[in-house]
Write an enzyme that holds these catalytic residues in place. Structure first.
Site, PDB file in Angstrom:
ATOM      1  CB  THR A 126      -0.915   0.005   1.241  1.00  0.00           C
ATOM      2  OG1 THR A 126      -1.493   1.281   1.402  1.00  0.00           O
ATOM      3  CG2 THR A 126      -0.145  -0.317   2.521  1.00  0.00           C
ATOM      4  CG  ASP A 127      -1.151   4.952  -0.933  1.00  0.00           C
ATOM      5  OD1 ASP A 127      -1.663   4.274  -0.020  1.00  0.00           O
ATOM      6  OD2 ASP A 127      -1.762   5.879  -1.513  1.00  0.00           O
ATOM      7  CD  GLU A 128      -3.224   3.592   4.556  1.00  0.00           C
ATOM      8  OE1 GLU A 128      -2.970   3.447   5.752  1.00  0.00           O
ATOM      9  OE2 GLU A 128      -4.372   3.578   4.093  1.00  0.00           O
ATOM     10  CE1 TYR A 151      -3.330  -2.576   5.970  1.00  0.00           C
ATOM     11  CE2 TYR A 151      -3.054  -0.252   5.446  1.00  0.00           C
ATOM     12  CZ  TYR A 151      -3.226  -1.559   5.024  1.00  0.00           C
ATOM     13  OH  TYR A 151      -3.280  -1.855   3.685  1.00  0.00           O
ATOM     14  CE  LYS A 155      -0.157  -4.560   3.053  1.00  0.00           C
ATOM     15  NZ  LYS A 155      -0.593  -5.878   2.549  1.00  0.00           N
ATOM     16  NE  ARG A 215      -6.542   8.319   3.179  1.00  0.00           N
ATOM     17  CZ  ARG A 215      -6.010   9.196   4.031  1.00  0.00           C
ATOM     18  NH1 ARG A 215      -5.562  10.366   3.592  1.00  0.00           N
ATOM     19  NH2 ARG A 215      -5.895   8.913   5.317  1.00  0.00           N
TER      20      ARG A 215
HETATM   21  P1  NAD Z   1      -9.950  -7.157   2.686  1.00  0.00           P
HETATM   22  O1  NAD Z   1      -9.892  -6.870   4.152  1.00  0.00           O
HETATM   23  O2  NAD Z   1     -11.194  -6.873   1.934  1.00  0.00           O
HETATM   24  O3  NAD Z   1      -9.597  -8.709   2.446  1.00  0.00           O
HETATM   25  C1  NAD Z   1      -8.583  -9.372   3.130  1.00  0.00           C
HETATM   26  C2  NAD Z   1      -8.771 -10.877   2.916  1.00  0.00           C
HETATM   27  O4  NAD Z   1      -7.683 -11.570   3.539  1.00  0.00           O
HETATM   28  C3  NAD Z   1     -10.059 -11.434   3.525  1.00  0.00           C
HETATM   29  O5  NAD Z   1     -10.699 -12.292   2.602  1.00  0.00           O
HETATM   30  C4  NAD Z   1      -9.571 -12.221   4.739  1.00  0.00           C
HETATM   31  O6  NAD Z   1     -10.412 -13.311   5.090  1.00  0.00           O
HETATM   32  C5  NAD Z   1      -8.201 -12.675   4.275  1.00  0.00           C
HETATM   33  N1  NAD Z   1      -7.293 -12.964   5.383  1.00  0.00           N
HETATM   34  C6  NAD Z   1      -7.026 -12.189   6.459  1.00  0.00           C
HETATM   35  N2  NAD Z   1      -6.147 -12.788   7.267  1.00  0.00           N
HETATM   36  C7  NAD Z   1      -5.808 -13.961   6.676  1.00  0.00           C
HETATM   37  C8  NAD Z   1      -4.914 -15.010   7.007  1.00  0.00           C
HETATM   38  N3  NAD Z   1      -4.190 -14.982   8.137  1.00  0.00           N
HETATM   39  N4  NAD Z   1      -4.802 -16.050   6.161  1.00  0.00           N
HETATM   40  C9  NAD Z   1      -5.544 -16.113   5.034  1.00  0.00           C
HETATM   41  N5  NAD Z   1      -6.411 -15.150   4.664  1.00  0.00           N
HETATM   42  C10 NAD Z   1      -6.540 -14.086   5.489  1.00  0.00           C
HETATM   43  O7  NAD Z   1      -8.707  -6.388   2.068  1.00  0.00           O
HETATM   44  P2  NAD Z   1      -8.548  -5.672   0.635  1.00  0.00           P
HETATM   45  O8  NAD Z   1      -9.035  -4.275   0.743  1.00  0.00           O
HETATM   46  O9  NAD Z   1      -9.054  -6.560  -0.421  1.00  0.00           O
HETATM   47  O10 NAD Z   1      -6.953  -5.601   0.547  1.00  0.00           O
HETATM   48  C11 NAD Z   1      -6.212  -6.675  -0.007  1.00  0.00           C
HETATM   49  C12 NAD Z   1      -4.739  -6.342   0.059  1.00  0.00           C
HETATM   50  O11 NAD Z   1      -4.478  -5.145  -0.650  1.00  0.00           O
HETATM   51  C13 NAD Z   1      -4.209  -6.109   1.482  1.00  0.00           C
HETATM   52  O12 NAD Z   1      -2.918  -6.684   1.572  1.00  0.00           O
HETATM   53  C14 NAD Z   1      -4.137  -4.593   1.604  1.00  0.00           C
HETATM   54  O13 NAD Z   1      -3.135  -4.209   2.514  1.00  0.00           O
HETATM   55  C15 NAD Z   1      -3.789  -4.216   0.180  1.00  0.00           C
HETATM   56  N6  NAD Z   1      -4.217  -2.871  -0.249  1.00  0.00           N
HETATM   57  C16 NAD Z   1      -5.519  -2.487  -0.086  1.00  0.00           C
HETATM   58  C17 NAD Z   1      -5.912  -1.239  -0.552  1.00  0.00           C
HETATM   59  C18 NAD Z   1      -7.345  -0.770  -0.435  1.00  0.00           C
HETATM   60  O14 NAD Z   1      -7.647   0.368  -0.780  1.00  0.00           O
HETATM   61  N7  NAD Z   1      -8.283  -1.601   0.016  1.00  0.00           N
HETATM   62  C19 NAD Z   1      -4.984  -0.378  -1.153  1.00  0.00           C
HETATM   63  C20 NAD Z   1      -3.664  -0.814  -1.293  1.00  0.00           C
HETATM   64  C21 NAD Z   1      -3.287  -2.069  -0.836  1.00  0.00           C
HETATM   65  O1  TDX Z   2     -15.975   6.506   8.809  1.00  0.00           O
HETATM   66  C1  TDX Z   2     -14.994   6.987   8.211  1.00  0.00           C
HETATM   67  N1  TDX Z   2     -14.892   8.354   8.139  1.00  0.00           N
HETATM   68  C2  TDX Z   2     -13.841   8.978   7.518  1.00  0.00           C
HETATM   69  O2  TDX Z   2     -13.782  10.208   7.471  1.00  0.00           O
HETATM   70  C3  TDX Z   2     -13.982   6.178   7.592  1.00  0.00           C
HETATM   71  C4  TDX Z   2     -14.062   4.672   7.627  1.00  0.00           C
HETATM   72  C5  TDX Z   2     -12.935   6.819   6.960  1.00  0.00           C
HETATM   73  N2  TDX Z   2     -12.849   8.179   6.940  1.00  0.00           N
HETATM   74  C6  TDX Z   2     -11.696   8.815   6.265  1.00  0.00           C
HETATM   75  C7  TDX Z   2     -10.331   8.315   6.713  1.00  0.00           C
HETATM   76  C8  TDX Z   2      -9.508   8.440   5.449  1.00  0.00           C
HETATM   77  O3  TDX Z   2      -8.998   9.750   5.332  1.00  0.00           O
HETATM   78  O4  TDX Z   2     -11.800   8.475   4.884  1.00  0.00           O
HETATM   79  C9  TDX Z   2     -10.509   8.201   4.321  1.00  0.00           C
HETATM   80  C10 TDX Z   2     -10.496   6.795   3.778  1.00  0.00           C
HETATM   81  O5  TDX Z   2     -10.578   5.920   4.890  1.00  0.00           O
HETATM   82  P1  TDX Z   2     -10.550   4.315   4.708  1.00  0.00           P
HETATM   83  O6  TDX Z   2     -11.602   3.926   3.733  1.00  0.00           O
HETATM   84  O7  TDX Z   2     -10.555   3.711   6.072  1.00  0.00           O
HETATM   85  O8  TDX Z   2      -9.160   4.100   3.958  1.00  0.00           O
HETATM   86  P2  TDX Z   2      -7.647   4.475   4.368  1.00  0.00           P
HETATM   87  O9  TDX Z   2      -7.505   4.620   5.836  1.00  0.00           O
HETATM   88  O10 TDX Z   2      -7.230   5.632   3.517  1.00  0.00           O
HETATM   89  O11 TDX Z   2      -6.889   3.132   3.911  1.00  0.00           O
HETATM   90  C11 TDX Z   2      -7.258   2.462   2.683  1.00  0.00           C
HETATM   91  O12 TDX Z   2      -6.374   2.728   1.644  1.00  0.00           O
HETATM   92  C12 TDX Z   2      -5.107   2.135   1.707  1.00  0.00           C
HETATM   93  C13 TDX Z   2      -7.389   0.956   2.890  1.00  0.00           C
HETATM   94  O13 TDX Z   2      -8.281   0.686   3.950  1.00  0.00           O
HETATM   95  C14 TDX Z   2      -6.061   0.322   3.136  1.00  0.00           C
HETATM   96  O14 TDX Z   2      -6.174  -1.094   3.220  1.00  0.00           O
HETATM   97  C15 TDX Z   2      -5.150   0.661   1.998  1.00  0.00           C
HETATM   98  O15 TDX Z   2      -3.866   0.182   2.256  1.00  0.00           O
END
Ligand code: NAD
Ligand code: TDX
Length: 342
Positions: A126-128, A151, A155, A215
């Site tokens: 992730t970019d985070e 988190y 990562k 974001r």
């Molecule tokens: P998500 O939370 O929707 O899904 C995570 C999945 O991993 C779930 O199906 C969960 O059951 C599984 N899981 C968790 N722990 C596990 C374990 N110990 N063994 C096997 N499976 C397990 O997450 P997402 O949003 O789909 O993110 C997927 C990946 O992408 C993550 O690594 C996250 O850090 C990365 N990522 C997410 C975002 C975003 O915006 N959502 C952005 C950049 C990177």
């Molecule tokens: O209830 C809320 N109110 C609010 O203002 C929530 C859930 C979020 N927010 C804000 C926090 C952030 O500035 O919105 C923005 C986005 O929040 P999230 O959806 O929780 O995402 P973020 O924290 O930016 O992280 C996401 O992007 C990078 C994903 O959850 C991560 O898994 C990924 O790595």
């Protein structure tokens, strides 16, 4: 026929990736390892039930004998590791599961992949991990790692392990770092699906702090195409950033969602800020464009409209998650018919 072991495929991005890969490559097989935590939902891939190129194995990426067994039972060409605890707010409440899955889980997969002499390993990051930007500037692959939440620290730790394995063992690892994804099947704890589901129920939308945080939003399929390009054309040991070039303040996004849903701005509630809330993320994607031929394709306005339509058409999916009923699906659908770790 190539076989990829995908972890975390029952989550948001993993499920989109698996469906897209199987549709795009008729000769590809996928094994999906997922622990089915609160975020893992088998319904996300229910359409693949019976597909001979898709295998689901319920298990934990921290379970080394289980992973070894899968790698021994099939000819696997690559691992793509999506499995993670992914929600920043949960990591602030309890970092334990983040350390376990995101760090120990990654180390377990790296060791299993090394032992099996796998040709490719892709770590979905992730970019985070880069921390927070001020009003200007972009993250590049050279930006120093400076995670601010438990988190992102977990990562970043996983990324450093991948890097170290590449350096020390000549391990064929690649890291991708992407900005905020949006699209179908995102768990309704993240901003966009949470606010859509709350607005549909005429519940308040909790905007953290002033709502000025920014974001960069990318459609999940653009992220999937990037991962696919890195898997095919990326160089071992390299990092590739992906972003959507769609920066938006949270409050502006909230207002867009309310307008699109025909709901009143009076639903907005400013609430206490997230602890350590990163101000802004934004990505320089020039390396991915130059070296992988990748660029985001989905226009944000179009992608957001389609995403809202998807949630409107899948209210039952949201309701089953909110009621917890989605967890019953596993027993109903699979019973004891799938591989399971202990
Ligand atoms: P998500 O939370 O929707 O899904 C995570 C999945 O991993 C779930 O199906 C969960 O059951 C599984 N899981 C968790 N722990 C596990 C374990 N110990 N063994 C096997 N499976 C397990 O997450 P997402 O949003 O789909 O993110 C997927 C990946 O992408 C993550 O690594 C996250 O850090 C990365 N990522 C997410 C975002 C975003 O915006 N959502 C952005 C950049 C990177
Ligand atoms: O209830 C809320 N109110 C609010 O203002 C929530 C859930 C979020 N927010 C804000 C926090 C952030 O500035 O919105 C923005 C986005 O929040 P999230 O959806 O929780 O995402 P973020 O924290 O930016 O992280 C996401 O992007 C990078 C994903 O959850 C991560 O898994 C990924 O790595």
């Amino acid at each position: 026929m190539q076989t990829i072991l995908v972890t975390g495929g029952c989550g948001f991005i993993g499920s989109n990736f698996i469906r897209w890969e199987l549709e795009t490559y008729p000769d590809l097989s996928i094994i999906n390892v997922d622990k089915l935590t609160y975020a893992g939902n088998l319904e996300n891939l229910a359409d693949l039930t019976g597909n001979p190129r898709y295998t689901f194995a319920k298990g934990d990426i921290c379970d080394r004998p289980f992973i070894d067994g899968l790698l021994a039972s099939r000819q696997v060409d690559a691992i793509v590791n999506f499995a993670a605890e992914s929600h920043v707010d949960r990591s602030i409440l309890d970092s334990g599961p983040f350390i376990q899955t995101n760090i120990i889980g990654t180390q377990t997969l790296l060791d299993a992949a090394r032992q099996a002499k796998l040709g490719r390993y892709l770590q979905v990051s992730t970019d985070e991990v880069y921390g927070s930007l001020g009003p200007t500037g972009l993250f590049t692959e050279e930006t120093p790692i400076a995670p601010n939440s438990p988190y992102s620290a977990s990562k970043a730790s996983a990324d450093l392990l991948v890097r170290a394995y590449c350096h020390t063992f000549g391990f064929p690892g690649i890291i991708t770092r992407c900005s905020n994804n949006y699209g179908p099947y995102q768990f309704p704890e993240k901003l966009i699906p949470l606010f859509i589901s709350n607005a549909l129920a005429d519940q308040a939308l909790p905007v953290y702090g002033t709502g000025e945080n920014i974001r960069d939003w990318i459609h999940v399929l653009d992220h999937c195409r990037g991962i696919d390009a890195a898997l095919s054309h990326g160089q071992p040991g390299e990092v590739y950033n992906f972003g959507g070039h769609s920066e938006l303040k949270n409050i502006d996004l909230t207002q867009k969602l309310l307008v699109a849903l025909g709901k009143s701005p009076t639903l907005i509630r400013y609430v206490a800020d997230r602890a350590g809330h990163d101000f802004r993320y934004a990505i320089d994607t020039s390396k991915a464009t130059k070296e992988l031929g990748w660029a985001p394709r989905v226009n944000f306005e179009t992608g957001l409209k389609q995403t809202i339509e998807w949630y409107l058409g899948h209210r039952d999916w949201i309701d089953r998650i909110k009621s917890g009923a989605y967890r019953d699906y596993y027993q109903q659908q699979y019973g004891h018919r799938v591989t399971e770790s202990k």
